[in-house]
Structures are given as C-alpha cells and as structure tokens.
Design a protein around this motif. Structure first.
Motif, PDB file in Angstrom:
ATOM      1  N   TYR A   5       0.971  -1.370  -0.023  1.00  0.00           N
ATOM      2  CA  TYR A   5      -0.291   0.051  -0.081  1.00  0.00           C
ATOM      3  C   TYR A   5       0.961   1.289  -0.150  1.00  0.00           C
ATOM      4  O   TYR A   5       0.442   2.342  -0.588  1.00  0.00           O
ATOM      5  CB  TYR A   5      -0.787  -0.008   1.114  1.00  0.00           C
ATOM      6  N   ALA A   8       2.015   1.534  -3.547  1.00  0.00           N
ATOM      7  CA  ALA A   8       0.991   2.076  -4.220  1.00  0.00           C
ATOM      8  C   ALA A   8       0.595   3.492  -4.058  1.00  0.00           C
ATOM      9  O   ALA A   8       0.475   4.235  -5.015  1.00  0.00           O
ATOM     10  CB  ALA A   8      -0.198   1.260  -3.923  1.00  0.00           C
ATOM     11  N   ASN A   9       0.607   3.899  -2.940  1.00  0.00           N
ATOM     12  CA  ASN A   9       0.152   5.634  -2.650  1.00  0.00           C
ATOM     13  C   ASN A   9       1.112   6.367  -3.515  1.00  0.00           C
ATOM     14  O   ASN A   9       0.785   7.322  -3.921  1.00  0.00           O
ATOM     15  CB  ASN A   9       0.266   5.831  -1.290  1.00  0.00           C
ATOM     16  N   GLN A  46      -1.673  -1.986  -5.348  1.00  0.00           N
ATOM     17  CA  GLN A  46      -2.731  -1.705  -4.514  1.00  0.00           C
ATOM     18  C   GLN A  46      -3.493  -3.134  -4.610  1.00  0.00           C
ATOM     19  O   GLN A  46      -4.107  -3.457  -3.410  1.00  0.00           O
ATOM     20  CB  GLN A  46      -3.667  -0.338  -4.799  1.00  0.00           C
ATOM     21  N   GLN A 196     -11.579   4.616  -4.975  1.00  0.00           N
ATOM     22  CA  GLN A 196     -10.300   4.613  -5.768  1.00  0.00           C
ATOM     23  C   GLN A 196     -10.498   6.081  -6.681  1.00  0.00           C
ATOM     24  O   GLN A 196      -9.671   6.819  -6.768  1.00  0.00           O
ATOM     25  CB  GLN A 196     -10.312   3.438  -6.931  1.00  0.00           C
TER      26      GLN A 196
END
Length: 289
Positions: A5, A8-9, A46, A196
């Motif tokens: 995560y 992904a961020n 993600q 999302q």
C-alpha cells in the motif's frame, strides 16, 4: 500489505499529479490515469495489498487490519523523501513514529477469530452507502487545495471502509459458488471503485500525505465499530485498554498528518492559472500532463 500500500500510494500520487485536475465527479479520471504506466504499477501494488488485506481479514479483526493499512502512509512518506526528495517536517516524523506505536498496541491486543455473517439489513445499508458516498463526492469535488484533499480523501476512506466491512465475512466463504453468489462481493467491488476515484481526485488537489492520512482516518472508525458490534471482532481479555489506546493513538497520528503535510506535487494546470509577471501574447503558455 503495508509495504504494498505504501508503494501504491506513492506511484498513484505521481500519476495523479501528471493528469489534468478534474473539477467534476467524473469516472473518466480513472480511464485517463490508466493510460499511465506509473499509475498501472501503483494499481498493481494496491491490488496486491488488497489481496493480502482480504486474506488477513479472514481471522484478524477489522480494527487491526484497517489501522495497519494506515502504516502504509509511513512507507509512502519515507519513499517520497528518498526517491522524490520530498520535505518531511520534524512534526510529521514524530507523528509517523506515533503511528507505529499505535499499530503495535493494536497488534498486541487483537484476538484472531472468524467473522459472523452480516444480516440482510446490514447488507442493504452497505448498498445504500454507495449512493451516499458517491453523492457526497459529487459535491465535494468542487473543493480545491488542502481542504479538497482532506474531504475527498475522507470520503475515499469511508468507501474503502465499507469495502472492508463487506470483505470480512466474505473472506470466510470457502466455496467458489458461494463466493460469487454472495452480494458482498459486488458491494466490495463497487465501493472499491468509488473509493479509488475519490482518492485519485484527492491526490490531485495537494498533499499526497494529507489525502492518504484523511483516507485512513475516515476509514478506520466505521470499520472498527461495525467489526466489534456486528462481525464478532475480539480483543484479548484484559487488553481492551491497550486496543483502545492503540486505536486512538493511530487515529490521532493520521489526523495530525493532515495538518502538517505539505503539498508535494504541483500541477501544470494550476501553474497556468497563476498570473504571469511577463506576458507574451504571441506564444501560449506551455502545459504538460
């Protein structure tokens, strides 16, 4: 999950910064973002984090899993400093350390157990909440700057929280037919897509850290409350105080990060809106995406 995560961020925020700022609740933003390799890599991370979180929810209470997702914010911030040369204020470093302390308290207090099934009324409320979140996002998208990042990020967090609530009992469905026939699967997908979209809009408006911290703060409380009241989430006997303290510390840390986070990306569209010191009428201002 935390590492996935966090990466992904970072990747998704970089892609959102290169995309023209959207001032409407337009699902086309996801299509435009999908045209960027950076965003697709971030989306892959993600999805990996989502799968790992889904597997964790089979036995672990939601207050632990959702709070642990917030720890990905620390990974994002550290990678941003190392790779993208972000500035990280001292106060923000302290809040990240506080975040880890809160997560540690939650880990020590959580008691693994399978989830109870959700009743028909709760499933109907999850379906209704999709419309409420989407309608709120339709109006909130008009907000700009840090306020827009925080509000849209919080709405994204509520959407992801609803997806987590659907995922907890769904993870205990062990037959293929039952899994695909369960309405919670489709509520999980819809809530994730809405979340999302809202997160992408939030990241366009300022600080990545503010958007993600607001998302974590907005998503932590609903999932924790529903998990404890309806899904049978448990805490080790005698450690209730530790779980409560860890949850409060985690929530305070992520909310605090929304205050100290500085904008990390600057859109070309925003730059183009600034008054120029020297105007050249024969040559239009350059823009990029």
């Amino acid at each position: 999950m935390i590492l996935a995560y966090g990466v992904a961020n970072l990747l998704q925020s970089a892609a959102a910064a290169r995309t023209t700022v959207h001032h409407t609740f337009d699902p086309g933003l996801l299509v435009r973002l999908a045209g960027q390799r950076t965003y697709l890599l971030g989306l892959g991370c993600q999805v990996l984090g989502f799968v790992l979180a889904f597997l964790a929810r089979e036995d672990l209470p939601l207050f632990l899993v959702q709070a642990s997702v917030a720890a990905g914010l620390g990974v994002t911030a550290l990678l941003g400093v190392v790779i993208l040369k972000w500035s990280l204020p001292v106060a923000e470093i302290g809040l990240l350390a506080l975040l880890l302390v809160g997560i540690a308290g939650l880990v020590h207090s959580a008691k693994p157990a399978p989830a109870r099934p959700l009743g028909a009324f709760a499933v109907a409320m999850l379906a209704l909440s999709v419309l409420v979140i989407a309608a709120s996002g339709f109006f909130a998208v008009r907000l700009q700057g840090a306020l827009g990042s925080v509000v849209l990020g919080s709405l994204a967090g509520v959407g992801f929280s609803a997806a987590a609530i659907a995922a907890r009992p769904l993870a205990n469905e062990h037959t293929v037919g039952g899994f695909f026939a369960n309405p919670l699967l489709y509520l999980l997908v819809v809530h994730s897509l809405v979340g999302q979209l809202l997160l992408g809009l939030a990241m366009q408006r300022g600080s990545t850290t503010a958007a993600v911290a607001a998302m974590d703060a907005g998503g932590a409380v609903p999932a924790a409350v529903v998990g404890l009241l309806l899904l049978g989430d448990q805490i080790h006997p005698g450690r209730g105080w530790l779980g409560a303290l860890g949850f409060v510390i985690t929530l305070v840390a992520v909310i605090g990060l929304t205050r100290y986070a500085e904008p990390q990306h600057h859109h070309a569209t925003a730059e183009a809106c600034r008054p120029e010191k020297k105007k050249t009428p024969l040559r239009p201002a350059a823009t990029s995406r």
